[in-house]
Design a protein around this motif. Sequence first.
Motif, mmCIF file in Angstrom:
data_model
loop_
_atom_site.group_PDB
_atom_site.id
_atom_site.type_symbol
_atom_site.label_atom_id
_atom_site.label_comp_id
_atom_site.label_asym_id
_atom_site.label_seq_id
_atom_site.Cartn_x
_atom_site.Cartn_y
_atom_site.Cartn_z
ATOM 1 N N LEU A 128 46.274 56.064 28.288
ATOM 2 C CA LEU A 128 46.247 55.344 27.023
ATOM 3 C C LEU A 128 47.509 55.673 26.238
ATOM 4 O O LEU A 128 47.994 56.809 26.268
ATOM 5 N N GLN A 146 36.640 52.564 30.871
ATOM 6 C CA GLN A 146 37.345 53.556 30.055
ATOM 7 C C GLN A 146 38.606 53.026 29.374
ATOM 8 O O GLN A 146 39.139 53.686 28.477
ATOM 9 N N ALA A 187 41.615 61.111 25.669
ATOM 10 C CA ALA A 187 41.076 60.729 26.975
ATOM 11 C C ALA A 187 40.740 61.988 27.754
ATOM 12 O O ALA A 187 41.436 63.000 27.646
ATOM 13 N N SER A 192 37.169 57.560 26.946
ATOM 14 C CA SER A 192 38.280 57.391 25.997
ATOM 15 C C SER A 192 37.755 57.357 24.566
ATOM 16 O O SER A 192 36.623 56.937 24.316
#
Length: 355
Positions: A128, A146, A187, A192
Amino acid sequence: MITLKGKNLVKVVCLDESVIALGRNGSLYHLSSPELGPKGWTSNLHGMIHYPKDMGWFEKVIDISAGKNHALAVSNSNNVFSCSSNENGNQFGQLGIKGESQPGQLSRIPFFKDLDIAKAVAGFNHSLVVTKDGRIFGFGSNSLGQLGLDDLLIGEKIESPLEVKSVWSMDGKSSKPINMKCTDIAAGGDTSIFVINTLDEKQFEPIKSSVYSCGSGQYGQLGNGGFFHAGIRPSLLKPLSGLQEYNETLQKSTPIHLESITIGPTHGVGILKNMNSEYGKTTLFWGHQHAILRADKKKSHCPTPIEGVPLTSPVADETFQLAPLHLTKFVNGSRKADQGIAIGVFDTAIYSKVY
């Protein structure tokens, strides 16, 4: 055996079979997993992780995050890079670069070349990234939702970064509103976390903070009150969202923000940044029963963030708090110190930081 003595380390992250350490000067060191030998636990230094040739002259890495077989790095020029630790490092597209990557070599992620990056975090097999203006991007495995992307992409291998829009609207198609921004991401494992601030439309000051989660939640680590194998769309963590306190100086209620939030494969921890934090930092836990400090003394997984019990001499009505920054007496004099928290798989560690 002391492997990295004198390297002035500022951060160390663990992958599945190795460790990456970041020096204050931006140097990156790669170590193999410890092995038990005749003289005890030892670790082998693989060497330096090499910077790409197109990195700026004064540019250096200032933050790192690691998954199972890959790592992400953010530089002081707000660029993001990725590298693999072995041949599985880009199995799910978690490097944000199509094709194979040479282990131990940082590579700039081309997609983000014109964006200013605030933070990059790695889960087991997903990544991310949040920009300075609060937009979120995800890539890698989306096996359990996720990445917070469209329902149709569940289980897909996302090799190129895609913008996460599901935190802004139910249909997941709307772009980021001008009065909202993502201020933090986390994460861990296949889960997440997104921290979203709503801003006053006139002064653009934060008036509300909301926390969302998606991905794996079988132990309650989503924090949304349920035990879900896959949380496809980001859901609200109510005990950490919309919190307010009265500010005597401003004579009005102001939002309570998170100082930090951490999520792992089995549980999560959130630290509140409230006004009386000089006396102790309120800390909430959720997830697997063996990894959290439940103040209610129940012996079961906890799907909702709750306060913890003090580590030493538990007393009725007292809750766990991290020590704030304060002057502490040591044998060789007084130094400023505070406490931090780190989580792994089924475990939680409280540590002291001396400045």
